[in-house]
Design a protein around this motif. Structure first.
Motif, short mmCIF file in Angstrom:
data_model
loop_
_atom_site.label_atom_id
_atom_site.label_comp_id
_atom_site.label_asym_id
_atom_site.label_seq_id
_atom_site.Cartn_x
_atom_site.Cartn_y
_atom_site.Cartn_z
N GLU A 98 0.83 -1.20 0.00
CA GLU A 98 0.00 0.00 0.00
C GLU A 98 0.86 1.25 0.00
OE1 GLU A 98 -3.37 0.17 2.61
OE2 GLU A 98 -3.24 -1.98 2.92
N ALA A 99 0.43 2.23 -0.77
CA ALA A 99 1.14 3.50 -0.85
C ALA A 99 0.64 4.43 0.25
CB ALA A 99 0.92 4.15 -2.21
N GLY A 100 1.58 5.07 0.94
CA GLY A 100 1.19 5.97 2.01
C GLY A 100 0.33 7.11 1.51
N GLY A 101 -0.74 7.39 2.23
CA GLY A 101 -1.62 8.48 1.88
C GLY A 101 -2.60 8.17 0.77
N GLY A 622 12.96 -3.87 -6.44
CA GLY A 622 13.02 -2.62 -7.21
C GLY A 622 14.36 -1.94 -7.10
N LEU A 623 14.92 -1.90 -5.89
CA LEU A 623 16.21 -1.23 -5.69
C LEU A 623 17.32 -1.93 -6.47
CD1 LEU A 623 17.71 1.04 -4.20
CD2 LEU A 623 18.09 -0.57 -2.33
N THR A 624 17.34 -3.25 -6.44
CA THR A 624 18.41 -3.98 -7.14
C THR A 624 18.25 -3.88 -8.65
OG1 THR A 624 17.13 -6.01 -6.79
CG2 THR A 624 18.91 -5.57 -5.26
N VAL A 625 17.01 -3.90 -9.15
CA VAL A 625 16.80 -3.75 -10.60
C VAL A 625 17.21 -2.35 -11.04
CG1 VAL A 625 15.11 -3.81 -12.47
CG2 VAL A 625 15.04 -5.55 -10.68
N GLU A 626 16.99 -1.35 -10.19
CA GLU A 626 17.48 0.00 -10.51
C GLU A 626 18.99 -0.04 -10.77
OE1 GLU A 626 16.12 2.93 -10.93
OE2 GLU A 626 14.10 2.83 -10.07
N LEU A 627 19.72 -0.65 -9.84
CA LEU A 627 21.17 -0.73 -9.99
C LEU A 627 21.55 -1.43 -11.28
CD1 LEU A 627 24.10 -0.48 -9.02
CD2 LEU A 627 23.71 -2.52 -7.60
N LEU A 648 10.83 -1.95 -14.09
CA LEU A 648 10.68 -1.11 -12.90
C LEU A 648 9.33 -0.41 -12.86
CD1 LEU A 648 14.29 0.31 -12.75
CD2 LEU A 648 13.17 -1.01 -10.94
N ASP A 649 8.78 -0.06 -14.01
CA ASP A 649 7.45 0.55 -14.02
C ASP A 649 6.45 -0.35 -13.29
OD1 ASP A 649 8.37 2.72 -15.44
OD2 ASP A 649 7.74 1.93 -17.39
N GLY A 650 6.52 -1.66 -13.59
CA GLY A 650 5.60 -2.59 -12.95
C GLY A 650 5.92 -2.81 -11.48
N VAL A 651 7.21 -2.93 -11.14
CA VAL A 651 7.60 -3.18 -9.75
C VAL A 651 7.19 -2.02 -8.86
CG1 VAL A 651 9.56 -3.48 -8.19
CG2 VAL A 651 9.51 -4.70 -10.37
N PRO A 658 7.61 4.92 -6.01
CA PRO A 658 8.88 4.73 -6.71
C PRO A 658 10.06 4.92 -5.77
CG PRO A 658 7.37 6.09 -8.00
CD PRO A 658 6.74 5.91 -6.65
N LEU A 659 11.06 4.03 -5.88
CA LEU A 659 12.25 4.05 -5.02
C LEU A 659 11.86 4.20 -3.56
CD1 LEU A 659 14.67 6.04 -7.30
CD2 LEU A 659 15.19 3.84 -6.23
N SER A 660 10.90 3.35 -3.17
CA SER A 660 10.33 3.40 -1.82
C SER A 660 11.42 3.43 -0.75
CB SER A 660 9.43 2.19 -1.62
OG SER A 660 8.94 2.14 -0.30
N GLY A 661 11.48 4.52 0.00
CA GLY A 661 12.46 4.66 1.07
C GLY A 661 13.84 5.07 0.60
#
Length: 787
Positions: A98-101, A622-627, A648-651, A658-661
């Motif tokens: 869930e996305a905050g807010g 998501g973070l590792t696929v970004e790298l 990444l669009d799907g993740v 996006p880039l949660s945290g």
């Protein structure tokens, strides 16, 4: 039914459970529902309890799964006691964070907007109004969505197509069968769905059982007495372990009629099912009945250890539970489910509700609910103690299976006077379950309820405050996290708790990094590192070192970044810990990428992704696929980089942020996108990005890991191309393709006509077809490809 996630041949994750028993019959109904789903976007299967609505829906889901690019997902609602959690439960079933807010319903609508999937809402009757509202909102927002619901009555929203699911027809006509079958036991009798179901379930308890001339009339009469209800037929067939078919019929004709469920206004079929359940209950020993009642407090499923802990006590000793469980499995009260880490047991909802009624009659429900809460509070505490260690993947899988029970235990804690402290402590212990599963929003809600309650010890409150702040940051709720951390620090200073202050420093640093103050963030992380060292908290130390690595890297202080990462890796190595290690490797990979060491950076990214994939940690994925996308672009592999950006669009859509945290890394993402777009041109970039976005999740991660995806060779190709049919079924499929009827096939192969019909039905089921013409086309295609 169990909600085990399985992989389809195409690599897509499916949200359908494994079948525990074979599906028998209902070909016409399956074909009808499949046809309706192609024309209507919402279909509701209605019918009485025990008629087989869920099994029919799941069969349809399996047969149409190839038509839905983004999967078929089961949402089980029978155990849901809180209507306000409906949208969250659906999001969890789809593996969404869930996305905050963002309200869960809105996030669902946004996620599904461009996807093609089928959602099966099972057991909607107790939440009919809420399910109708949710279905209408999602269908309006997502044109590629289909909904298949099961309910005892229609939900009542625009566009809903209701399909009544009827009991299986009595063989030879209900009227003849009710009189003892007579002429109704003639041609085609053995192939009637009700008879096949009875015979197959009977063979599971009496190997070699068959419908013969000697018992055909009795079988017909048994089915007629049960009104063709599949659940009734299955329960009755299980009695053949101890009875002959004639003895079974005699008890259906005699004993059941004097039971007290024939109250005025109760429909005959409901009375029949109730009678049969009561009969099954009467055939159990006193101890088996008591275990049935007590096991009814579990939501979803349970394992032997849980049964021994919760259900023993008066009358039942812990050492007795195993034999009693075996007895209830033998009597089809409990259904065995095999998992990688052991066996679990599930009770059909109809039987669970009956057990709860009897438990209440005995006055034992409050005591059993408390035992259930105590068991899962202890389980959560054990999970917290073992979260930083070698068993993370096993713990994560176990708690995923226990989620319905965990939710029920938390609900119970907050429902009883004085239970808020236990509920808040348990919700905090489950922090990594909320993070690595799909439940950060639900975790925040349980923590909010506990923090709003009185009578909670300060140390428990302090720990819950920083846990809630972390979940808020994952959901991009920075103001909410800042307020919680202010309260956490105040509690820590008041109590002199170094650990609480260290966590407040850690997450305050995350806020500073988010808001573009990296120097301040690094100072916060350094204080957190020192605090966690003094407190002896390896988990907090590892978290602080991961963040410190990223902060030093962002500030261009390469030596300090590498040192922090290497210290974190040593801490994780000492504890044989994998999850924080994966993040440390990714953080180190980011710094190595900045230094131009693309090979090592990519290797670290793949190692991190391999672990987060196994754990099911979408933000980590998501973070590792970004790298990996950034290293691909830096290496000039622009098509790969574009496809990974599409992945990444799907993740990030599933995560909800996006880039949660890790929002300070957004500049790297934007830079990767910019250089890749320039290298490929707008049209080429968009085409490759779309290809990545369309990859099923499993295939997308295999692509990111650069796992072999090419054409199999030699024996691998033979196995991949192997037919799902047996040699005999292939032979019959070829005869079908030549246009032979079942009668002609039987004559050609010198087998009974009903045997030929059975083979054809199994061929249709295995291939997911509904017509003989499709079989002919399949045979022709195999001929053209030389298989």
């Amino acid at each position: 039914m169990t909600t085990v996630t399985t992989s389809s041949p195409g690599g897509r994750l499916d949200g359908l459970p494994a079948e525990t028993t074979s599906f028998v019959g209902r070909r016409q109904e399956v074909a009808e529902v499949r046809s309706l789903l192609s024309a209507s976007r919402a279909v509701t299967l209605t019918g009485v309890g025990g008629v087989g609505k869920t099994r029919l829906a799941l069969r349809v889901g399996r047969e149409v799964r190839r038509a839905f690019r983004d999967g078929v997902w089961l949402v089980e609602l029978a155990a849901l006691e809180t209507p306000g959690l409906l949208a969250r439960v659906v999001a969890e079933a789809l593996r969404l964070h869930e996305a905050g807010g963002t309200p869960p319903l809105r996030q669902l609508a946004e996620y599904l907007r461009d996807r093609q999937c089928l959602i099966i809402l099972d057991n909607c009757e107790q939440l009919a109004a809420e399910c109708a509202e949710l279905a209408e909102a999602l269908l309006r927002a997502a044109p590629g969505l289909r909904i298949l619901a099961t309910s005892r009555h229609v939900l009542g929203f625009p566009g809903e197509c209701a399909v009544p699911v009827l009991p299986l027809p009595a063989p030879g006509g209900a009227e003849d069968a009710a009189e003892g079958a007579g002429e109704g036991a003639g041609e085609g009798f053995d192939e009637a769905d009700a008879v096949r179901l009875f015979a197959e379930r009977a063979r599971s308890v009496v190997p070699g059982f068959a419908v013969t001339d000697a018992n055909r009339e009795v079988v017909a009469a048994v089915i007629a007495r049960l009104d063709g209800l599949p659940l009734g037929i299955e329960l009755a067939a299980a009695r053949l372990r101890a009875l002959s078919p004639r003895q079974l019929l005699d008890r259906l004709d005699g004993g059941l009629r004097v039971l007290d469920s024939r109250a005025a206004g109760v429909a005959p079929r409901h009375r029949t099912l109730r009678n049969l359940i009561e009969w099954s209950h009467a055939l159990c020993s006193e101890e088996e009945r008591l275990l049935w009642h007590r096991a009814s407090v579990f939501a979803g499923s349970l394992d032997l250890q849980a049964a021994e802990s919760v259900c023993c006590g008066t009358v039942i000793g812990r050492e007795d539970v195993l034999d009693l469980v075996i007895g209830l499995v033998d009597k089809s009260v409990l259904i065995r489910e095999d998992h990688a880490d052991g066996v679990r047991y599930r009770m059909l909802e109809t039987l669970r509700q009956y057990g709860l009624e009897r438990l209440r009659e005995r006055g034992e429900e409050p005591e059993l609910r408390e035992r259930h809460r105590g068991y899962y509070r202890e389980l959560a505490a054990r999970f917290r103690a073992g979260a930083f260690g070698p068993d993370q993947v096993a713990w994560s899988a176990r708690l995923q299976r226990e989620h319905a029970n965990l939710r029920a235990a938390l609900h119970g804690c907050f429902a009883v006077p004085g239970g808020a402290a236990d509920g808040l402590s348990m919700a905090t212990d489950l922090l990594y379950h909320w993070i690595t599963g799909y439940y950060p929003g639900e975790g925040r809600e349980w923590l909010r309820r506990g923090l709003a309650a009185g009578g909670v010890p300060e140390r428990v409150r302090g720990r819950a405050l920083w846990a809630a702040a972390w979940l808020a940051l994952i959901q991009a709720d920075v103001p909410g996290a800042a307020a919680l951390l202010g309260r956490c620090r105040a509690v820590g200073e008041r109590l002199g708790e170094v650990s609480l202050c260290a966590y407040a420093d850690l997450f305050t640093g995350m806020i500073a990094m988010w808001e573009g103050r990296p120097d301040e963030a690094a100072a916060c992380y350094e204080r957190a590192r020192q605090g966690h060292r003094r407190a002896g908290d390896a988990t907090g130390l590892a978290l602080s070192l991961v963040r410190l690595t990223l902060a030093w890297s962002f500030l261009g202080r390469a030596r300090e970044a590498v040192e922090a990462a290497e210290e974190c890796l040593r801490v994780c190595e000492e504890h044989e810990e994998g999850w924080h290690r994966a993040y440390a490797e990714t953080a180190l990979g980011v710094e190595l990428w900045r230094q131009g060491e693309l090979g090592r950076a990519g290797e670290l990214g793949r190692r991190g992704l391999d672990f987060t994939r196994r754990l099911g940690d979408r933000p980590g994925v998501g973070l590792t696929v970004e790298l990996l996308a950034w290293t691909a672009a830096s290496a000039g592999r622009f098509r790969r980089a574009a496809r990974l950006l599409g992945v990444l669009d799907g993740v990030w859509s599933a995560v909800g942020a996006p880039l949660s945290g890790f929002g300070h890394l957004a500049g790297y993402h934007e830079g990767c996108e910019r250089v890749t777009r320039e290298a490929l041109g707008e049209a080429g970039f968009l085409a490759e990005r779309r290809r990545g976005a369309r990859l099923p999740y499993g295939e997308a991660l295999a692509y990111a890991l650069e796992e072999p995806q090419g054409e199999p060779q030699g024996e691998e190709r033979s196995a991949a191309c192997a037919s799902p049919l047996t040699r005999r079924e292939l032979e019959i499929a070829r005869l079908v393709a030549r246009g032979l009827t079942n009668k002609e096939i039987a004559a050609s192969l010198v087998i009974a006509q009903r045997t030929a019909e059975g083979h054809v039905e199994r061929i249709l089921t295995k291939l997911g077809f509904v017509s003989r013409a499709q079989i002919a086309g399949w045979v022709g295609e195999r001929g053209r490809t030389g298989e």
